[in-house]
Scaffold this motif. Sequence first.
Motif, PDB file in Angstrom:
ATOM      1  N   PRO A   1       0.837  -1.209   0.000  1.00  0.00           N
ATOM      2  CA  PRO A   1       0.000   0.000   0.000  1.00  0.00           C
ATOM      3  C   PRO A   1       0.866   1.252   0.000  1.00  0.00           C
ATOM      4  O   PRO A   1       1.952   1.273   0.578  1.00  0.00           O
ATOM      5  CB  PRO A   1      -0.793  -0.127   1.309  1.00  0.00           C
ATOM      6  CG  PRO A   1      -0.737  -1.571   1.662  1.00  0.00           C
ATOM      7  CD  PRO A   1       0.582  -2.076   1.176  1.00  0.00           C
ATOM      8  N   TYR A   2       0.381   2.276  -0.675  1.00  0.00           N
ATOM      9  CA  TYR A   2       1.119   3.540  -0.732  1.00  0.00           C
ATOM     10  C   TYR A   2       1.190   4.171   0.652  1.00  0.00           C
ATOM     11  O   TYR A   2       0.209   4.189   1.396  1.00  0.00           O
ATOM     12  CB  TYR A   2       0.443   4.504  -1.698  1.00  0.00           C
ATOM     13  CG  TYR A   2       1.075   5.873  -1.719  1.00  0.00           C
ATOM     14  CD1 TYR A   2       2.316   6.074  -2.301  1.00  0.00           C
ATOM     15  CD2 TYR A   2       0.417   6.957  -1.138  1.00  0.00           C
ATOM     16  CE1 TYR A   2       2.901   7.338  -2.319  1.00  0.00           C
ATOM     17  CE2 TYR A   2       0.991   8.229  -1.164  1.00  0.00           C
ATOM     18  CZ  TYR A   2       2.234   8.413  -1.750  1.00  0.00           C
ATOM     19  OH  TYR A   2       2.811   9.667  -1.759  1.00  0.00           O
ATOM     20  N   GLN A   3       2.353   4.678   0.993  1.00  0.00           N
ATOM     21  CA  GLN A   3       2.546   5.352   2.276  1.00  0.00           C
ATOM     22  C   GLN A   3       3.201   6.705   2.049  1.00  0.00           C
ATOM     23  O   GLN A   3       4.166   6.823   1.284  1.00  0.00           O
ATOM     24  CB  GLN A   3       3.425   4.510   3.209  1.00  0.00           C
ATOM     25  CG  GLN A   3       2.774   3.214   3.672  1.00  0.00           C
ATOM     26  CD  GLN A   3       3.655   2.472   4.666  1.00  0.00           C
ATOM     27  OE1 GLN A   3       4.811   2.818   4.876  1.00  0.00           O
ATOM     28  NE2 GLN A   3       3.096   1.450   5.286  1.00  0.00           N
ATOM     29  N   GLU A   4       2.682   7.719   2.698  1.00  0.00           N
ATOM     30  CA  GLU A   4       3.305   9.030   2.649  1.00  0.00           C
ATOM     31  C   GLU A   4       4.651   8.986   3.361  1.00  0.00           C
ATOM     32  O   GLU A   4       4.884   8.155   4.240  1.00  0.00           O
ATOM     33  CB  GLU A   4       2.405  10.081   3.317  1.00  0.00           C
ATOM     34  CG  GLU A   4       1.179  10.440   2.514  1.00  0.00           C
ATOM     35  CD  GLU A   4       1.479  11.340   1.335  1.00  0.00           C
ATOM     36  OE1 GLU A   4       2.638  11.801   1.219  1.00  0.00           O
ATOM     37  OE2 GLU A   4       0.574  11.580   0.524  1.00  0.00           O
ATOM     38  N   ALA A   5       5.537   9.878   2.975  1.00  0.00           N
ATOM     39  CA  ALA A   5       6.870   9.926   3.589  1.00  0.00           C
ATOM     40  C   ALA A   5       6.765  10.218   5.082  1.00  0.00           C
ATOM     41  O   ALA A   5       5.896  10.973   5.536  1.00  0.00           O
ATOM     42  CB  ALA A   5       7.705  10.994   2.900  1.00  0.00           C
ATOM     43  N   LYS A   6       7.646   9.598   5.847  1.00  0.00           N
ATOM     44  CA  LYS A   6       7.626   9.785   7.296  1.00  0.00           C
ATOM     45  C   LYS A   6       8.136  11.162   7.702  1.00  0.00           C
ATOM     46  O   LYS A   6       7.657  11.761   8.649  1.00  0.00           O
ATOM     47  CB  LYS A   6       8.457   8.687   7.957  1.00  0.00           C
ATOM     48  CG  LYS A   6       7.873   7.291   7.802  1.00  0.00           C
ATOM     49  CD  LYS A   6       8.736   6.232   8.486  1.00  0.00           C
ATOM     50  CE  LYS A   6       8.131   4.849   8.306  1.00  0.00           C
ATOM     51  NZ  LYS A   6       8.966   3.790   8.953  1.00  0.00           N
ATOM     52  N   LYS A   7       9.141  11.655   6.958  1.00  0.00           N
ATOM     53  CA  LYS A   7       9.665  12.973   7.278  1.00  0.00           C
ATOM     54  C   LYS A   7       8.713  14.045   6.755  1.00  0.00           C
ATOM     55  O   LYS A   7       8.165  13.934   5.659  1.00  0.00           O
ATOM     56  CB  LYS A   7      11.052  13.161   6.660  1.00  0.00           C
ATOM     57  CG  LYS A   7      12.146  12.331   7.334  1.00  0.00           C
ATOM     58  CD  LYS A   7      13.523  12.713   6.808  1.00  0.00           C
ATOM     59  CE  LYS A   7      14.618  11.955   7.552  1.00  0.00           C
ATOM     60  NZ  LYS A   7      15.974  12.341   7.100  1.00  0.00           N
ATOM     61  N   THR A   8       8.516  15.086   7.539  1.00  0.00           N
ATOM     62  CA  THR A   8       7.637  16.178   7.151  1.00  0.00           C
ATOM     63  C   THR A   8       8.370  17.505   7.308  1.00  0.00           C
ATOM     64  O   THR A   8       9.279  17.643   8.128  1.00  0.00           O
ATOM     65  CB  THR A   8       6.365  16.211   8.012  1.00  0.00           C
ATOM     66  OG1 THR A   8       6.726  16.350   9.392  1.00  0.00           O
ATOM     67  CG2 THR A   8       5.556  14.932   7.828  1.00  0.00           C
TER      68      THR A   8
END
Length: 526
Positions: free
Chosen positions: A55-62
């Motif tokens: 599944p697609y996951q957004e990057a952990k770093k923001t």
Amino acid sequence: MPLTLAKKTFRTLCIIVATQYISVSAVYAQSVIKTEVENNYQQIIYKAADLAKQPYQEAKKTVPEELKSIDYQQYRSIRFLGDKALWKDESNFEVQLFHPGFLYKKPVKINEIITDSISSIPFSVDLFRYDGQAPQISHVIQSALDFSGFRVHYPINTDKYKDELIVFQGASYFRPLGPGLQYGASARGLAIDTAEPSGEEFPHFTEFWLIKPSAKDNAMKIYALLDSPSATGAYRFELLPGFPTKVKVRADLFFRKTVNKVGISALTSMFFYGENRVKHFDDFRPEIHDSDGLLVATENNEWIWRPLSNPSQLHVSSFSLHSPKGFGLLQRDKAFSSYEDMEAKYHVRPSIWVTPTGKPWGKGRVELVEIPTSDETNDNIVAYWVPEKELALGEQHTFEYDLTIKDKPAAITLGKVVQTRIGWAGFPGQENPPSKKERLFVIDFSDWPVNDFPGKFEIEAKLKNSSGNISDLQTVLLPDNKTWRTSFKLAPEGNIPVDMNLALHLNNQQLTETWSYVWYPDSIKE
């Protein structure tokens, strides 16, 4: 840390094909393949394949809020320190890195490959200078940041200075340059559902691998990993600066879900207005655009030129083809007098030409999207290749192509369209004047293979139109004795769009590329 392949039997290793999926855990578990350059790229393909099964996951770093909220001028005040460029004074190529913030909120991991060693380049505030109103970033939070992209420098204009050659920043955008040019049209790794009612998806390059060239190398390779909710991909770029600059691209794509429309080798540009404008712009400049037309080369050696427009509503045009020889967004008009702009310098904006290489692309279409814009700050033009065959899930889809920064492909030997002008078909003082929707079209053809083309021959203009009535079709030689002008009047049928094709012929031999245009009568309000 370099990626490695799972251990296999000798027989299995002999029959591995690029479409296999190797799990990331297995890839990291054992070291079987050496970390040579092309093997590194193969491992990125496996990483993209494995990522597509998850599944697609957004990057952990923001990006922290103080960077998200800054404006353009504040972002411009954050400057990379040139003396800290990657490979400074060690190669013809140098790399400068981009800070996160403003529009660039997605983290991008950047790695360096030297011979058989891969190392990550950590973000550091010590690489930047924070001028003026730029936010001050503490060393404490730098571990939570990544770069937003990078640019490659190379001596393309003089051997005394390394100019910007290409920029990778924002989604999957990248902008290449050639000698004497400045940034304009850009390329994209992938376009998904552009101009679809469901909305467009913008895949991102999330990680790059920069391969250090030797001291005297005049070419450089870059690998990239692309990710989005619908697709993943591995990309290989080979930069070949010169006259002209060329970028050789290979894309290996995998899909998480079925996509309505996939745009391969997407190009993006800006067209505000040109000589074909049909409404007034209160501006001292005669024209404002990064590109003035789309050129398409068919498998049957037909060359089609579509002048760009800034429509009143979204327009999507398609050119159905089988294995095209190429297409591109060009800035043909290089005369300073056409723009009169010493700041933007539209007369030195680049043209980008796409040449498919490797396996033929098969059936599909070149699609042109023209989006209304009220100013020159918005990229409102997109062109890309759409394969007819659905790109199935669970398979690897490879596309190879060259991007060349030049205004006219070497293969074209026909006369070309140099300007398209449009005006009302009536004239001042006319009794019972026609509707304002009836238009006069004036198309000039020039740049012949033979400059002193004889004017004594009778040139025939062959025009096809999908609807409406054509009158007063004529072709004359202009006083410069090298430009032929075709003009005609069009009376549309109500608000029905009129698709037109025009080319000049001599004794049934086509002398010019094909001018292609769609007139939308509803763009004129009476």
